[in-house]
Write an enzyme that holds these catalytic residues in place. Structure first.
Site, PDB file in Angstrom:
ATOM      1  N   SER A 138     -21.930  -2.193 -67.414  1.00 14.53           N
ATOM      2  CA  SER A 138     -20.546  -2.606 -67.611  1.00 14.53           C
ATOM      3  C   SER A 138     -19.752  -1.381 -68.056  1.00 14.53           C
ATOM      4  CB  SER A 138     -20.487  -3.706 -68.678  1.00 14.53           C
ATOM      5  OG  SER A 138     -19.162  -4.014 -69.010  1.00 14.53           O
ATOM      6  N   LYS A 166     -14.244  -2.994 -66.191  1.00 12.76           N
ATOM      7  CA  LYS A 166     -13.318  -3.796 -66.991  1.00 12.76           C
ATOM      8  C   LYS A 166     -11.913  -3.570 -66.445  1.00 12.76           C
ATOM      9  CE  LYS A 166     -16.011  -5.534 -70.218  1.00 12.76           C
ATOM     10  NZ  LYS A 166     -16.078  -6.969 -70.507  1.00 12.76           N
TER      11      LYS A 166
HETATM   12  O1  OSB Z   1     -17.019  -9.617 -71.479  1.00 12.67           O
HETATM   13  O2  OSB Z   1     -18.935  -9.122 -70.831  1.00 12.67           O
HETATM   14  C1  OSB Z   1     -18.049  -8.989 -71.652  1.00 12.67           C
HETATM   15  C2  OSB Z   1     -19.014  -6.357 -74.266  1.00 12.67           C
HETATM   16  C3  OSB Z   1     -18.454  -6.899 -75.398  1.00 12.67           C
HETATM   17  C4  OSB Z   1     -17.735  -8.069 -75.285  1.00 12.67           C
HETATM   18  C5  OSB Z   1     -17.594  -8.705 -74.051  1.00 12.67           C
HETATM   19  C6  OSB Z   1     -18.181  -8.175 -72.910  1.00 12.67           C
HETATM   20  C7  OSB Z   1     -18.873  -6.963 -73.026  1.00 12.67           C
HETATM   21  C8  OSB Z   1     -19.454  -6.263 -71.895  1.00 12.67           C
HETATM   22  C9  OSB Z   1     -20.577  -5.295 -72.207  1.00 12.67           C
HETATM   23  O3  OSB Z   1     -19.052  -6.340 -70.758  1.00 12.67           O
HETATM   24  C10 OSB Z   1     -21.854  -5.662 -71.576  1.00 12.67           C
HETATM   25  C11 OSB Z   1     -22.991  -4.868 -72.181  1.00 12.67           C
HETATM   26  O4  OSB Z   1     -23.503  -5.247 -73.262  1.00 12.67           O
HETATM   27  O5  OSB Z   1     -23.366  -3.858 -71.588  1.00 12.67           O
HETATM   28 MG    MG Z   2     -17.255 -10.786 -69.713  1.00 11.19          MG
END
Ligand code: OSB
Ligand code: MG
Length: 387
Positions: A138, A166
């Site tokens: 991510s 994102k």
């Molecule tokens: O929306 O998936 C999400 C991290 C913190 C809060 C929300 C999200 C995320 C990520 C990170 O997308 C995913 C990861 O832990 O690598």
């Molecule tokens: Mg998410």
């Protein structure tokens, strides 16, 4: 059936520097705060992670609210009691409404403890199988589109086979188009973390021809209804994250046609047990799922890897290797990316990794130890503010 009496509980508030700041539509974090729950009984130790962070940006919970809920309401219901299964734990804190992240953390610790008492891996206890799970990465919002493309290039070079970027209003279509243009064939998806409304969903529709695997949580966290309207306008699958807190919500989403894919995070849904229930519902109804991430330490990551080995986890999870988050993870062995874009599921008892307790102690900013005879408070320098 093996049961374990909870003779001691430790609660830690931790703060660990990420290797790079992580920016989403709701904010940026460079220090990951969270809680670690330790359950001790019968000479064994179970570990669980509470994935709430310093701020209520992703969900209403913070590390401090979950500390309060555990300290004042959940731990008193658990300490000194004997548990044969996690359903017994769910019953013990039934009077506590909400706070899924606190419940998930202590439940994960009980799973670890019970699995160790039975001498089985968490994977086996949850009904998973296979040596590895497919994972992706991510990618937070970068300073600019070019920096984003380079960041993605670097992750692909490391071996990641699925990229999630994102997005937020103003950093959406152009970013997604640039990544798609640079890497025409990769598995690519976007995550808006609830940053849009139906009225400004034009940007979401503009991404419909980019051959995305899915568009994650474009609309409000409490809004399965409008997601159904948006899904009907899109070819691309909507994936719900923030909107799904239970198997009941998964059913609503399925009946309304609000999504075609669901992201499962144990913390968001109140624990691994409810995560498995959502998995089972989705498996019966032809909805593929994948395991989301919350920038976990190795403790939460080990549980996610075990969960992601259940059969209907069809898409790669947000479960990257330890070094994507930390200079040094607090478990050993750390999670490393295999050449085929997978992580290996630990096979030892429980979470199957060892907590590096000295490192954990360094990351601890507040700790309390609870025994049935009365709590002993250990004071730490106090809460640092996340920059
Ligand atoms: O929306 O998936 C999400 C991290 C913190 C809060 C929300 C999200 C995320 C990520 C990170 O997308 C995913 C990861 O832990 O690598
Ligand atoms: Mg998410």
């Amino acid at each position: 059936m093996t049961s374990v009496r909870i003779e001691q509980i430790e609660l830690r508030h931790i703060s660990m520097p990420l290797v790079a700041p992580f920016e989403t539509s709701f904010g940026s974090e460079s220090e990951r705060e969270g809680l670690i729950v330790t359950l001790r009984g019968d000479g064994l130790t179970g570990w669980g992670e509470v994935v709430a962070s310093h701020a209520p940006g992703y969900s209403p919970e913070t590390a401090q609210t979950e500390w309060h809920i555990l300290h004042d309401f959940i731990i008193p219901e658990v300490l000194g009691k004997e548990f044969a299964d996690v359903e017994g734990l769910e019953a013990a804190y039934r009077s506590v409404r909400g706070h899924p992240m606190a419940k998930a953390g202590i439940q994960a610790a009980l799973y670890d403890l019970l699995a160790k008492a039975q001498g089985v891996s968490l994977q086996k206890m949850l009904g998973g199988s296979g040596e590895t799970v497919k994972v992706g990465v991510s990618v937070g919002i970068q300073p600019g589109t070019e920096a984003l493309v380079e960041r993605v290039r670097a992750y692909l070079a490391e071996g990641y086979r699925r990229i999630k970027i994102k997005i937020k209003p103003g950093r959406d279509v152009a970013d997604a188009e640039a990544v798609r243009k640079a890497f025409p064939d990769i598995l690519l998806q976007v995550d808006a973390n609830s940053a849009y409304t139906l009225a400004d969903a034009g940007a979401i529709e503009a991404m419909d021809d980019l051959n995305l695997l899915l568009i994650e949580q474009p609309l409000a966290e409490d809004d399965i209804f409008d997601h159904a309207k948006l899904q009907s306008r899109l070819k691309t699958a909507i994936c719900l994250d923030e909107s799904i807190h239970s198997a009941r919500h998964a059913r609503w989403a399925q009946e309304l046609g609000a999504c075609r894919i669901i992201n499962i995070k144990p913390g968001r849904v109140g624990g691994l047990r409810e995560a498995a229930r959502i998995h089972d519902f989705c498996a019966e109804h032809g909805i593929p799922v994948w395991c989301g991430g919350m920038l976990e330490t190795g403790i939460g990551r080990a549980a996610n890897v075990a969960l992601a080995s259940l059969p209907n986890f069809k898409l790669p999870g947000d479960i990257s290797a330890s070094d994507r988050y930390w200079k040094e993870d607090i478990v050993e062995p750390a999670f490393a990316l295999n050449q085929d874009g997978t992580l290996t599921v630990p096979t030892g008892p429980g979470i199957g990794v060892t907590v590096r307790e000295a490192l954990l102690e360094q990351a601890t900013i507040r700790k309390e130890i609870y025994r049935p005879t009365g709590a002993r408070v250990v004071t730490f320098p106090g809460l640092r503010k996340s920059p």
